[in-house]
Design a protein around this motif. Structure first.
Motif, PDB file in Angstrom:
ATOM      1  N   THR A  31       0.860  -1.173   0.000  1.00 57.44           N
ATOM      2  CA  THR A  31       0.000   0.000   0.000  1.00 57.44           C
ATOM      3  C   THR A  31       0.901   1.229   0.000  1.00 57.44           C
ATOM      4  O   THR A  31       2.064   1.165   0.408  1.00 57.44           O
ATOM      5  CB  THR A  31      -0.929   0.019   1.224  1.00 57.44           C
ATOM      6  N   THR A  32       0.364   2.335  -0.489  1.00 55.17           N
ATOM      7  CA  THR A  32       1.099   3.597  -0.522  1.00 55.17           C
ATOM      8  C   THR A  32       0.143   4.699  -0.083  1.00 55.17           C
ATOM      9  O   THR A  32      -0.973   4.430   0.354  1.00 55.17           O
ATOM     10  CB  THR A  32       1.624   3.910  -1.943  1.00 55.17           C
ATOM     11  N   GLU A  33       0.556   5.940  -0.249  1.00 54.90           N
ATOM     12  CA  GLU A  33      -0.342   7.054   0.063  1.00 54.90           C
ATOM     13  C   GLU A  33      -1.522   7.106  -0.907  1.00 54.90           C
ATOM     14  O   GLU A  33      -2.530   7.737  -0.636  1.00 54.90           O
ATOM     15  CB  GLU A  33       0.409   8.401   0.047  1.00 54.90           C
ATOM     16  N   ASN A  34      -1.414   6.435  -2.034  1.00 56.02           N
ATOM     17  CA  ASN A  34      -2.512   6.338  -2.993  1.00 56.02           C
ATOM     18  C   ASN A  34      -3.376   5.122  -2.656  1.00 56.02           C
ATOM     19  O   ASN A  34      -2.870   4.085  -2.250  1.00 56.02           O
ATOM     20  CB  ASN A  34      -1.982   6.216  -4.426  1.00 56.02           C
ATOM     21  N   THR A  35      -4.671   5.249  -2.856  1.00 51.45           N
ATOM     22  CA  THR A  35      -5.596   4.168  -2.559  1.00 51.45           C
ATOM     23  C   THR A  35      -5.302   2.949  -3.430  1.00 51.45           C
ATOM     24  O   THR A  35      -4.998   3.085  -4.609  1.00 51.45           O
ATOM     25  CB  THR A  35      -7.043   4.635  -2.809  1.00 51.45           C
TER      26      THR A  35
ATOM     27  N   TRP B 101      -0.262  -1.675  -4.751  1.00 48.56           N
ATOM     28  CA  TRP B 101       0.669  -1.296  -5.814  1.00 48.56           C
ATOM     29  C   TRP B 101       1.852  -2.251  -5.894  1.00 48.56           C
ATOM     30  O   TRP B 101       2.333  -2.761  -4.885  1.00 48.56           O
ATOM     31  CB  TRP B 101       1.183   0.113  -5.551  1.00 48.56           C
TER      32      TRP B 101
ATOM     33  N   ASP C  12       5.249   0.616  -6.387  1.00 50.11           N
ATOM     34  CA  ASP C  12       4.704   1.970  -6.247  1.00 50.11           C
ATOM     35  C   ASP C  12       4.376   2.618  -7.592  1.00 50.11           C
ATOM     36  O   ASP C  12       4.191   3.812  -7.691  1.00 50.11           O
ATOM     37  CB  ASP C  12       5.658   2.870  -5.455  1.00 50.11           C
TER      38      ASP C  12
ATOM     39  N   LYS D  33      -0.764  -0.269 -10.316  1.00 50.68           N
ATOM     40  CA  LYS D  33      -1.879  -0.639  -9.432  1.00 50.68           C
ATOM     41  C   LYS D  33      -2.400  -2.019  -9.820  1.00 50.68           C
ATOM     42  O   LYS D  33      -2.755  -2.265 -10.957  1.00 50.68           O
ATOM     43  CB  LYS D  33      -2.993   0.403  -9.536  1.00 50.68           C
TER      44      LYS D  33
END
Length: 128
Positions: free
Chosen positions: A7-11, A14, A17, A20
């Protein structure tokens, strides 16, 4: 399944990074909430070349079959692994809906097949 994802700061989930591989969503309408997830198993990724997925410029969409270089990966092969991981992550025993609530299972199947469900009290839910 052997794909290193995070997981990253984006929903979503990934790979490196940059790509998706899974998405989550929540929808609220008329006092009803629904949620879901999508794990790309062997999705045709050509369609994603035509859009900016999730509004994230410079990111790509990928799938398990692409990351594992195995065109035989499909949803039916992934479901048992996914359910085991889901069960372990949330520390819950999963029970098939047909076993725990047969009436709801019938309503879901009716909804999938017809696009609507009519309940015993004559209310009706239509696919939006």
């Amino acid at each position: 399944m052997g794909v290193k994802a995070m997981t990253t700061e984006n929903t979503g989930v990934w790979v490196n990074d940059q790509k998706k591989i899974a998405a989550i969503g929540v929808h609220v309408q008329r006092y009803i909430t629904s949620h879901g997830l999508a794990l790309n198993c062997n999705t045709n990724l050509d369609f994603f070349k035509e859009i900016v997925a999730c509004g994230l410029i410079g990111k790509e969409t990928t799938s398990l079959s692409q990351e594992l270089n195995d065109p035989h990966i499909d949803v039916q092969k992934v479901i048992p692994t996914f359910l085991n991981g889901f069960s372990a992550t949330f520390n819950r025993t999963l029970v098939p809906i047909a076993q725990s609530n047969p009436e709801l299972q019938e309503q879901i199947m009716e909804y999938i097949e017809k696009g609507s469900v009519t309940y015993t009290d004559d209310t009706r839910i239509d696919r939006l």
